[in-house]
Design a protein around this motif. Structure first.
Motif, PDB file in Angstrom:
ATOM      1  N   TYR A  56       4.124  16.007  -4.206  1.00  0.00           N
ATOM      2  CA  TYR A  56       3.673  16.119  -2.816  1.00  0.00           C
ATOM      3  C   TYR A  56       3.672  17.552  -2.268  1.00  0.00           C
ATOM      4  CZ  TYR A  56       3.622  11.053  -2.107  1.00  0.00           C
ATOM      5  OH  TYR A  56       3.312   9.713  -2.167  1.00  0.00           O
ATOM      6  N   LYS A  57       4.403  18.459  -2.954  1.00  0.00           N
ATOM      7  CA  LYS A  57       4.519  19.850  -2.464  1.00  0.00           C
ATOM      8  C   LYS A  57       4.905  19.885  -0.955  1.00  0.00           C
ATOM      9  CE  LYS A  57       2.763  21.665  -6.347  1.00  0.00           C
ATOM     10  NZ  LYS A  57       2.713  20.473  -7.186  1.00  0.00           N
ATOM     11  N   PRO A  58       6.011  19.221  -0.583  1.00  0.00           N
ATOM     12  CA  PRO A  58       6.368  19.116   0.838  1.00  0.00           C
ATOM     13  C   PRO A  58       6.961  20.414   1.388  1.00  0.00           C
ATOM     14  CG  PRO A  58       8.099  18.179  -0.490  1.00  0.00           C
ATOM     15  CD  PRO A  58       7.015  18.598  -1.450  1.00  0.00           C
ATOM     16  N   GLU A  59       7.011  20.497   2.728  1.00  0.00           N
ATOM     17  CA  GLU A  59       7.641  21.659   3.368  1.00  0.00           C
ATOM     18  C   GLU A  59       9.146  21.662   3.127  1.00  0.00           C
ATOM     19  OE1 GLU A  59       6.542  21.640   7.517  1.00  0.00           O
ATOM     20  OE2 GLU A  59       4.419  21.335   7.029  1.00  0.00           O
ATOM     21  N   LYS A  60       9.745  20.461   3.049  1.00  0.00           N
ATOM     22  CA  LYS A  60      11.179  20.411   2.752  1.00  0.00           C
ATOM     23  C   LYS A  60      11.539  19.141   1.998  1.00  0.00           C
ATOM     24  CE  LYS A  60      12.687  18.499   7.233  1.00  0.00           C
ATOM     25  NZ  LYS A  60      13.694  18.602   8.296  1.00  0.00           N
ATOM     26  N   THR A 285      11.071   8.307   1.129  1.00  0.00           N
ATOM     27  CA  THR A 285       9.834   8.537   1.889  1.00  0.00           C
ATOM     28  C   THR A 285       9.252   9.849   1.389  1.00  0.00           C
ATOM     29  OG1 THR A 285      11.112   9.565   3.691  1.00  0.00           O
ATOM     30  CG2 THR A 285      10.534   7.248   3.939  1.00  0.00           C
ATOM     31  N   ALA A 286       7.926   9.929   1.336  1.00  0.00           N
ATOM     32  CA  ALA A 286       7.300  11.122   0.761  1.00  0.00           C
ATOM     33  C   ALA A 286       5.993  11.443   1.464  1.00  0.00           C
ATOM     34  CB  ALA A 286       7.038  10.901  -0.734  1.00  0.00           C
ATOM     35  N   GLY A 287       5.787  12.738   1.705  1.00  0.00           N
ATOM     36  CA  GLY A 287       4.562  13.209   2.334  1.00  0.00           C
ATOM     37  C   GLY A 287       4.551  14.722   2.326  1.00  0.00           C
TER      38      GLY A 287
END
Length: 364
Positions: A56-60, A285-287
């Motif tokens: 997902y390359k999330p911000e955190k 949870t993922a985004g």
């Protein structure tokens, strides 16, 4: 989740605490060097978060956490206020489970309050003090309940239950081992008894015993047999080795564990045992904003799991879009999983499983 690390003085409590939390609690070869409880918050190791972060390359990335409390060493007579008994008993009431460190090695350079090393005697010293403390608190509660019973007969069941718990405590049986019905368990939980806390015995072994079969170490075998009788867990661990592991960078740690022939650190194993003991699981949870793990009780339904994130999610729950982590990894992306029909739409009665990756739909 809050875990209390307890044990007699100089059994390796603070060394283990330092190792698993890297919080730097003072560790010294004399009793009561831990006078106020040291608290360390530890991220729960979960490699699934790393894989989801790659996807997902999330911000955190936010793991779930465990709070460890290193509680002052206990001595015989603590229930009567000996040593630092009152502090010990007050702090232990606040934890969800007890990690009871038991010394299972000989070392003439490290003193022992009873001079000789005997793990079962040490376990029973602490268990007895907890039983004495529970008996005292039960007596006070029973006196109050008897007075209330005169005006309202509904308190009879509670009084009968306390009599049952008391009779078992007087035989040396902790409250956690008294067979209870569901409604009785709810009442006992409100009594905050020390002996109702689930226990993991951490059998602290010498560094040179780390590769031995635990059952071939006589002191460890004694602890295992004792724990089996009371349905408690045992974790065989070397606090000194864990202390060395804690100083290493992730890559070095992996190599060090491989050299020792160990697949997981003591912290990883301890976390898994604690989750099992307390009946806990993690959903994810993922985004693009955040990948996160959430801890819930086994058997939690979707709306209540949503409420763990925010009360609005539970109140306005519509549905949960669910794909299991393993299925998601096989599909390669959330979009691919959805195209293959692997993302399920679940309603209010869905029981969330460990490893579920969930997107909650809600309307407030």
């Amino acid at each position: 989740m809050k875990l209390g690390i307890v044990g007699l003085p100089n059994v390796g409590k603070s060394t283990l605490f330092n190792a698993i939390t890297k919080a730097g609690a003072e560790s010294a070869n004399y009793p009561f060097c831990t006078i106020e409880p040291n608290v360390g918050v530890v991220a729960v190791p979960d490699e699934r978060l790393d894989k989801l972060a790659e996807m997902y390359k999330p911000e955190k990335v936010t793991p779930t956490v465990i709070e460890f409390v290193d509680i002052a060493g206990l001595v015989r007579g603590a229930s009567r206020g000996e040593g630092l008994g009152n502090k010990f008993l007050a702090h232990i009431r606040e934890v969800d489970a007890i990690v009871h460190v038991v010394r299972c090695f000989e070392d003439g350079n490290i003193t022992h309050v009873d001079e000789t090393i005997d793990p079962i005697r040490d376990i029973e010293t602490i268990n007895l003090e907890l039983i004495f403390a529970d008996l005292e608190s039960l007596e006070r509660r029973m006196d109050r309940t008897r007075k209330m019973l005169k005006g309202d007969k509904k308190y009879q069941m509670e009084l009968d239950l306390m009599e049952k718990i008391k009779a078992n405590l007087e035989k040396g049986i902790p409250a956690r081992n008294v067979p209870l019905k569901e409604e009785e368990t709810e009442i006992v939980n409100q009594m905050f008894l020390l002996t109702s806390k689930p226990v993991i015995y951490a059998a602290n072994i010498a560094e040179d015993s780390i590769l031995k079969n635990p059952e071939e170490i006589p002191m460890v075998k004694q602890v295992m047999d004792y724990a089996q009788k009371e349905n408690s867990e045992v974790l065989v661990i070397s606090a000194k080795v864990e202390e060395e592991i804690a100083q290493l960078e992730p890559d070095e740690k992996k190599m060090f564990l491989e050299e020792l022939g160990i697949s997981e650190s003591g912290l990883d194993r301890l976390v898994k045992r604690c989750y099992r003991l307390l009946g806990l699981i993690s959903f994810l949870t993922a985004g693009p904003t955040e990948v996160r793990a959430w801890t819930i009780k086994q058997g939690t339904k979707a709306p209540q799991a949503a409420g763990k994130i925010h009360s609005d999610f539970e109140r306005g729950f519509i549905r949960a879009e669910v794909v299991h982590y393993d299925t998601l990894m096989e599909a390669g992306s959330y979009h691919a999983a959805k195209e293959k029909g692997l993302v399920r739409s679940e309603g209010r009665d869905y029981v969330v499983k460990d490893g579920d990756v969930v997107l909650f739909r809600f309307n407030v």
